[in-house]
Design an enzyme around this catalytic site. Sequence first.
Site, PDB file in Angstrom:
ATOM      1  N   ASP A 282       0.910  -6.854  -5.797  1.00  0.00           N
ATOM      2  CA  ASP A 282      -0.034  -6.532  -4.709  1.00  0.00           C
ATOM      3  C   ASP A 282      -0.877  -7.757  -4.363  1.00  0.00           C
ATOM      4  OD1 ASP A 282      -1.243  -4.688  -2.804  1.00  0.00           O
ATOM      5  OD2 ASP A 282      -3.027  -4.853  -4.048  1.00  0.00           O
TER       6      ASP A 282
ATOM      7  N   HIS B 120     -10.900   4.539  -3.904  1.00  0.00           N
ATOM      8  CA  HIS B 120     -10.438   3.436  -3.059  1.00  0.00           C
ATOM      9  C   HIS B 120     -10.553   3.818  -1.587  1.00  0.00           C
ATOM     10  CE1 HIS B 120      -8.387  -0.486  -3.575  1.00  0.00           C
ATOM     11  NE2 HIS B 120      -8.101  -0.310  -2.293  1.00  0.00           N
TER      12      HIS B 120
ATOM     13  N   SER C  50       0.234  -0.333  -1.625  1.00  0.00           N
ATOM     14  CA  SER C  50      -0.743  -1.324  -2.083  1.00  0.00           C
ATOM     15  C   SER C  50      -1.874  -0.624  -2.845  1.00  0.00           C
ATOM     16  CB  SER C  50      -1.296  -2.076  -0.859  1.00  0.00           C
ATOM     17  OG  SER C  50      -2.489  -2.733  -1.169  1.00  0.00           O
TER      18      SER C  50
ATOM     19  N   ARG D  59       0.385 -10.127   3.773  1.00  0.00           N
ATOM     20  CA  ARG D  59       0.208  -9.173   4.894  1.00  0.00           C
ATOM     21  C   ARG D  59      -0.979  -9.565   5.763  1.00  0.00           C
ATOM     22  NH1 ARG D  59      -1.043  -4.026   2.056  1.00  0.00           N
ATOM     23  NH2 ARG D  59      -1.372  -3.148   4.127  1.00  0.00           N
TER      24      ARG D  59
ATOM     25  N   LYS E 228      -2.363  -0.139  -7.351  1.00  0.00           N
ATOM     26  CA  LYS E 228      -3.573  -0.548  -8.086  1.00  0.00           C
ATOM     27  C   LYS E 228      -4.154   0.638  -8.858  1.00  0.00           C
ATOM     28  CE  LYS E 228      -5.704  -2.596  -4.437  1.00  0.00           C
ATOM     29  NZ  LYS E 228      -4.738  -3.012  -3.424  1.00  0.00           N
TER      30      LYS E 228
HETATM   31  N1  URA Z   1      -6.743  -1.513   0.637  1.00  0.00           N
HETATM   32  C1  URA Z   1      -5.714  -1.955  -0.138  1.00  0.00           C
HETATM   33  O1  URA Z   1      -5.873  -2.157  -1.325  1.00  0.00           O
HETATM   34  N2  URA Z   1      -4.553  -2.156   0.454  1.00  0.00           N
HETATM   35  C2  URA Z   1      -4.317  -1.941   1.757  1.00  0.00           C
HETATM   36  O2  URA Z   1      -3.212  -2.136   2.220  1.00  0.00           O
HETATM   37  C3  URA Z   1      -5.389  -1.473   2.557  1.00  0.00           C
HETATM   38  C4  URA Z   1      -6.603  -1.265   1.970  1.00  0.00           C
END
Ligand code: URA
Length: 440
Positions: free
Chosen positions: A161, A82, A183, A168, A187
């Site tokens: 999320d 990620h 966040s 957000r 995931k």
């Molecule tokens: N990627 C995400 O999944 N969440 C964030 O807050 C920033 C980048």
Amino acid sequence: MRMLDIITKKRDGNALTKEEIDFFVTGYVKSEIPDYQVAALLMAIYFKGLSEPETINLTLAMANSGEKVDLSMIPGIKIDKHSTGGVGDKTTLIVAPIVASLGVFVPKMSGRGLGFTGGTIDKLDSIPNLQTSMPIDAFVDIVKEVGFSDIGQSENLVPADKKIYSLRDVTATVESLPLIASSIMSKKIASGADCILLDVKCGSGAFMNTLDDSIELAKIMVKIGEHFGKKTVALVTNMDSPLGNAIGNSIEIVEACETLKGKGPSDLTELSIELAANMLNLAGKGSLESCKLMAKRAIADGSAFEKLKAMVKAQNGDISCLEDYSKFSKAKFQYHVKAKSSGFINKIDAKLCGEAAKILGAGRQKKDEKIDCSAGIILHKKVGDRIDSGETIATLYSSSLEKQNDAIKVFSNCTLINDNLNQTFPLIYAKVTSAGIEKF
Ligand code: URA
């Protein structure tokens, strides 16, 4: 328990209990707490922060807000990746197929565009018919059969999320270390992988602008990952100027395909190889050096590109557009931005490029707004290149002349051309593991 008291407590700088965090996350997912109260709490968190235990509790509450993916029936190591968000960052679309083509499973959960940054799910949406939302069983089947699948948050998978992320995006609460960490890690915990590679972006086009802040974000995410029993490593990488040449959605898919065909821009190719090698190394495939060679080979022999096509096909997408790019929808208008002087390009500000692309239609100004897949920017020059006055620096694509004119104003402040080339910065600044920080 009352949401008003939780907002007040955080506004006054006090720590929230696990019960209070669970209450607001569950209440919001069930729509018992309205957007405006959660927006107020997010703003309080933005200003007052969260302690490490609060961040872990928020991550867990979010990960538990839906089902979790069980990958135990798939043999071998499963690895996720990620990025904390950047401009022109399409590395997932390159790295995941490389790694999967080398026999390591990649169950990937991605996000949509956030703030001025792009999101992999929005990019994938530009491929006709491709599904990024599906039952968990179907996701697991694709991971098992193809080696890699990429989906977004849904009503079943990390719904907290999904809701908090889009709130957000439109309430100026994106750039918060604990909100980013929870966040992303919620995931990663829900998607069931054994190992996680994080790409923590640092610079003007990232949510963390300084190396110290980026390392802090990397440290907390590594800690959360390890806390939940996942081997977690973070690379802190440069996001002062856009990655690659394309900033948008379908144009980034095209650039990812070109990179997988061995014809990508050098910065994007180099970073993708590094990320893929680190994932392979984490999955036990060999030393970093040998993993780099394997990743390069997967591009050279076409197996990584074939893996991307297999994933797109399995997710019902039209693979013909990955070979024939003219099948992507086209923006109505193009505008060529010309250099006003000659010299060396010292700066192409990533954040302003991201803002300009968003204005062109590549991102959202309001929650649930439909984005224009064909909008965006192609850079014809990169930092370090020489340019002559009148030469084209970039082309802006949009389907609205009004948006184009607004974006031109923003883009006109993006670049800095000087007689000499000033210092340039490395692509990778640091590596953060549970053992410590290694700076490059
Ligand atoms: N990627 C995400 O999944 N969440 C964030 O807050 C920033 C980048």
